[in-house]
Design a protein around this motif. Structure first.
Motif, PDB file in Angstrom:
ATOM      1  N   VAL A  35       2.678   9.171  10.146  1.00  0.00           N
ATOM      2  CA  VAL A  35       2.046   9.550   8.929  1.00  0.00           C
ATOM      3  C   VAL A  35       2.643  10.729   8.353  1.00  0.00           C
ATOM      4  CG1 VAL A  35      -0.168   9.949   7.595  1.00  0.00           C
ATOM      5  CG2 VAL A  35       0.258   7.981   9.456  1.00  0.00           C
TER       6      VAL A  35
ATOM      7  N   VAL B 275      -0.997   9.789   2.170  1.00  0.00           N
ATOM      8  CA  VAL B 275       0.152  10.779   2.001  1.00  0.00           C
ATOM      9  C   VAL B 275       1.363  10.404   1.072  1.00  0.00           C
ATOM     10  CG1 VAL B 275      -0.364  11.946   4.267  1.00  0.00           C
ATOM     11  CG2 VAL B 275       1.475  10.064   3.909  1.00  0.00           C
ATOM     12  N   THR B 276       1.361   9.149   0.645  1.00  0.00           N
ATOM     13  CA  THR B 276       2.150   8.925  -0.311  1.00  0.00           C
ATOM     14  C   THR B 276       1.769   8.919  -1.669  1.00  0.00           C
ATOM     15  OG1 THR B 276       1.933   6.578   0.127  1.00  0.00           O
ATOM     16  CG2 THR B 276       3.959   7.419   0.777  1.00  0.00           C
ATOM     17  N   LEU B 277       0.359   8.619  -1.853  1.00  0.00           N
ATOM     18  CA  LEU B 277      -0.054   8.733  -3.093  1.00  0.00           C
ATOM     19  C   LEU B 277      -0.354  10.101  -3.533  1.00  0.00           C
ATOM     20  CD1 LEU B 277      -3.013   5.786  -3.543  1.00  0.00           C
ATOM     21  CD2 LEU B 277      -0.843   6.105  -4.739  1.00  0.00           C
TER      22      LEU B 277
ATOM     23  N   GLY C  11      -2.961   5.922   6.588  1.00  0.00           N
ATOM     24  CA  GLY C  11      -2.483   7.327   6.524  1.00  0.00           C
ATOM     25  C   GLY C  11      -1.384   7.207   5.672  1.00  0.00           C
ATOM     26  N   MET C  12      -0.367   6.479   5.883  1.00  0.00           N
ATOM     27  CA  MET C  12       0.713   6.477   5.010  1.00  0.00           C
ATOM     28  C   MET C  12       0.383   6.313   3.397  1.00  0.00           C
ATOM     29  SD  MET C  12       3.501   4.501   7.180  1.00  0.00           S
ATOM     30  CE  MET C  12       5.091   4.737   6.104  1.00  0.00           C
ATOM     31  N   THR C  13      -0.758   5.367   3.177  1.00  0.00           N
ATOM     32  CA  THR C  13      -0.878   5.215   1.797  1.00  0.00           C
ATOM     33  C   THR C  13      -1.567   6.680   1.136  1.00  0.00           C
ATOM     34  OG1 THR C  13      -1.628   3.013   2.544  1.00  0.00           O
ATOM     35  CG2 THR C  13      -2.615   3.938   0.170  1.00  0.00           C
TER      36      THR C  13
ATOM     37  N   THR D 176      -3.460  -0.581  15.273  1.00  0.00           N
ATOM     38  CA  THR D 176      -2.738   0.417  15.112  1.00  0.00           C
ATOM     39  C   THR D 176      -1.887   0.533  13.862  1.00  0.00           C
ATOM     40  OG1 THR D 176      -2.241   0.209  17.371  1.00  0.00           O
ATOM     41  CG2 THR D 176      -1.182   2.118  16.453  1.00  0.00           C
ATOM     42  N   TRP D 177      -1.476  -0.641  13.423  1.00  0.00           N
ATOM     43  CA  TRP D 177      -0.528  -0.480  12.186  1.00  0.00           C
ATOM     44  C   TRP D 177      -1.415  -0.407  11.058  1.00  0.00           C
ATOM     45  CZ3 TRP D 177       3.905   0.739  10.486  1.00  0.00           C
ATOM     46  CH2 TRP D 177       5.089   0.603  11.315  1.00  0.00           C
ATOM     47  N   TRP D 178      -2.638  -0.892  10.927  1.00  0.00           N
ATOM     48  CA  TRP D 178      -3.505  -0.601  10.004  1.00  0.00           C
ATOM     49  C   TRP D 178      -3.890   0.827   9.615  1.00  0.00           C
ATOM     50  CZ3 TRP D 178      -2.796  -3.465   5.892  1.00  0.00           C
ATOM     51  CH2 TRP D 178      -2.251  -4.927   6.232  1.00  0.00           C
ATOM     52  N   PHE D 179      -4.236   1.558  10.822  1.00  0.00           N
ATOM     53  CA  PHE D 179      -4.366   2.636  10.814  1.00  0.00           C
ATOM     54  C   PHE D 179      -3.122   3.649  10.082  1.00  0.00           C
ATOM     55  CE2 PHE D 179      -3.964   6.953  12.786  1.00  0.00           C
ATOM     56  CZ  PHE D 179      -5.234   7.505  12.593  1.00  0.00           C
ATOM     57  N   ILE D 180      -2.115   3.247  10.602  1.00  0.00           N
ATOM     58  CA  ILE D 180      -0.750   3.854  10.211  1.00  0.00           C
ATOM     59  C   ILE D 180      -0.625   3.566   8.733  1.00  0.00           C
ATOM     60  CG2 ILE D 180       1.638   3.878  10.388  1.00  0.00           C
ATOM     61  CD1 ILE D 180       1.576   3.305  13.295  1.00  0.00           C
ATOM     62  N   ILE D 181      -0.903   2.402   8.127  1.00  0.00           N
ATOM     63  CA  ILE D 181      -0.716   2.351   6.696  1.00  0.00           C
ATOM     64  C   ILE D 181      -1.878   2.954   5.873  1.00  0.00           C
ATOM     65  CG2 ILE D 181      -1.214   0.405   5.127  1.00  0.00           C
ATOM     66  CD1 ILE D 181       0.358  -1.715   7.048  1.00  0.00           C
TER      67      ILE D 181
ATOM     68  N   THR E 185       6.083  10.544   7.079  1.00  0.00           N
ATOM     69  CA  THR E 185       6.133   9.995   5.910  1.00  0.00           C
ATOM     70  C   THR E 185       5.810  10.965   4.822  1.00  0.00           C
ATOM     71  OG1 THR E 185       5.223   7.898   6.972  1.00  0.00           O
ATOM     72  CG2 THR E 185       4.856   8.039   4.528  1.00  0.00           C
ATOM     73  N   PHE E 186       4.693  11.743   5.041  1.00  0.00           N
ATOM     74  CA  PHE E 186       4.364  12.911   4.168  1.00  0.00           C
ATOM     75  C   PHE E 186       5.650  13.649   3.824  1.00  0.00           C
ATOM     76  CE2 PHE E 186       2.447  16.978   3.315  1.00  0.00           C
ATOM     77  CZ  PHE E 186       1.672  16.691   2.307  1.00  0.00           C
TER      78      PHE E 186
ATOM     79  N   PHE F  23       0.618  -1.206   0.025  1.00  0.00           N
ATOM     80  CA  PHE F  23       0.167  -0.050   0.069  1.00  0.00           C
ATOM     81  C   PHE F  23       0.803   1.333   0.003  1.00  0.00           C
ATOM     82  CE2 PHE F  23      -2.994  -3.162   1.931  1.00  0.00           C
ATOM     83  CZ  PHE F  23      -4.003  -2.986   0.835  1.00  0.00           C
TER      84      PHE F  23
ATOM     85  N   MET G  29      -1.936  -4.587  18.360  1.00  0.00           N
ATOM     86  CA  MET G  29      -0.925  -3.866  17.796  1.00  0.00           C
ATOM     87  C   MET G  29      -1.286  -3.772  16.362  1.00  0.00           C
ATOM     88  SD  MET G  29       3.127  -4.470  17.656  1.00  0.00           S
ATOM     89  CE  MET G  29       3.253  -5.701  16.402  1.00  0.00           C
ATOM     90  N   ASP G  30      -1.779  -4.718  15.698  1.00  0.00           N
ATOM     91  CA  ASP G  30      -2.054  -4.800  14.173  1.00  0.00           C
ATOM     92  C   ASP G  30      -3.175  -3.643  13.805  1.00  0.00           C
ATOM     93  OD1 ASP G  30      -0.479  -6.768  13.520  1.00  0.00           O
ATOM     94  OD2 ASP G  30      -1.846  -7.818  12.452  1.00  0.00           O
TER      95      ASP G  30
END
Lengths: 234, 104
Positions: free
Chosen positions: A72, B15-17, B11-13, B4-9, A75-76, A48, B1-2
């Motif tokens: 996040v 801000v990278t897209l 957000g990262m998706t 939290t990580w899916w929330f982070i992923i 990352t931005f 992703f 923990m997972d």
């Protein structure tokens, strides 16, 4: 050029990148495993987010107890440079369909940008070759992370083989041919110097973005000046 | 923990897209002024050099001078052969050889 030879060309162009990202992907998978992340999170980040440096930073920030919002936000900042790469590529995609543009943009990385720019500079804007390269890099990156997660502890240090220099060497090989005119060479020198300076000041995360802004702007100004001189002399 | 990580992923998706896609989707069909076109054509050399130089000068591992030394033959091969494949092979070989000599 037919579709088959375009795809073959994309695969050939991907080879130096593959050489460079496999060891990094293995190290990433190993880090995720040692940090106690689940397999699906390690793979999910690759599929992703698909941004090497940010994936490493996210895991180490998480281990350091950083808030998710901070991860996040970082990352931005780290990936903001892709804004300039995407803008630089955009004028070359006039003949592409929206779907092809989405495939180009969503899988844009430093490494693929370098190869695409070199090809666009030769006026080769073939979408099939470019998208093939993107997909290969995407799949190899995910696979290397998975391999690192499972086999990490068994893999000897890639540094001993010099593989950690594959990507810098590739950037050298792609940078020189596009520095054939004076503005481009000046843009490269100023961009590199600014980025190095930001690293020295401890602002490395902004170095690439600001370096690109400064380099391209100085390059345009120089070109303008040279033109004025010519007009003046003429 | 997972969770939290899916929330982070997630957000990262986003801000990278955004920076990857927005310029391509907005600018591809537009006719840009010549100055902007020239500026954009200089982004590639400026940004590739900005990515490369810190890699050569500021290395975190035990062999800080090795990348800088190895970049000399790499630059020369890139200049003479104009072959990306040969450049990468020579670069890798130079680093491996220097570390072998240095016993690192």
């Amino acid at each position: 050029m037919n579709r088959f030879s375009s795809i073959t060309m994309g695969m050939k162009d991907a080879l130096p990148i593959v050489l460079g990202i496999v060891p990094i992907g293995l190290a990433y998978g190993l880090l995720g495993q040692q940090a106690g992340l689940s397999f699906w999170v390690v793979l999910g980040l690759s599929l992703f987010v698909f941004a090497g440096a940010s994936q490493f930073i996210a895991i180490s920030m998480f281990l350091g107890g950083a808030e998710p919002v901070l991860i996040v936000g970082t990352t931005f900042i780290v990936n903001f440079r892709h804004l300039l790469m995407s803008a630089a590529i955009a004028p070359r995609l006039k003949s592409w369909t929206v779907r092809q543009r989405l495939m180009m943009g969503s899988m844009l990385t430093d490494e693929s940008f370098a190869v695409h720019s070199a090809r666009f500079a030769r006026n080769d804007v073939n979408p099939a070759a470019a998208i093939t390269l993107n997909i290969i890099i995407y799949l190899v990156w995910a696979a290397a992370g998975v391999a690192g997660f499972h086999l990490g502890p068994l893999i000897a240090r890639p540094e001993a083989w010099g593989l950690d220099f594959a990507l810098p060497a590739m950037f050298i090989g792609l940078l020189l041919p596009i520095c054939t005119n004076r503005p481009a060479a000046i843009a490269a020198v100023c961009g590199g110097a600014t980025s190095a300076l930001f690293h020295l000041l401890g602002l490395g995360r902004w170095g690439v973005f600001i370096g690109a802004l400064v380099g391209a702007t100085v390059g345009v100004a120089i070109k303008q000046e040279t033109k004025d001189e010519e007009t003046h002399l003429g | 923990m997972d969770k939290t990580w899916w929330f982070i992923i997630g957000g990262m998706t986003v801000v990278t897209l955004l920076p990857r896609l927005t310029p391509i989707l907005l600018l591809s069909d537009r006719r840009l002024p010549p100055v902007i076109q020239r500026w954009l054509s200089l982004i590639a050399p400026a940004i590739l050099s900005a990515l490369l130089l810190p890699e050569l000068f500021f290395v975190r591992d035990a062999t800080p001078v090795v990348p800088l030394l190895a970049s000399v033959p790499t630059f020369l091969v890139a200049w003479w052969t104009k072959s990306l494949f040969k450049t990468v092979v020579v670069g890798i070989a130079a680093v491996a050889l220097l570390r072998l000599i240095g016993g690192l």
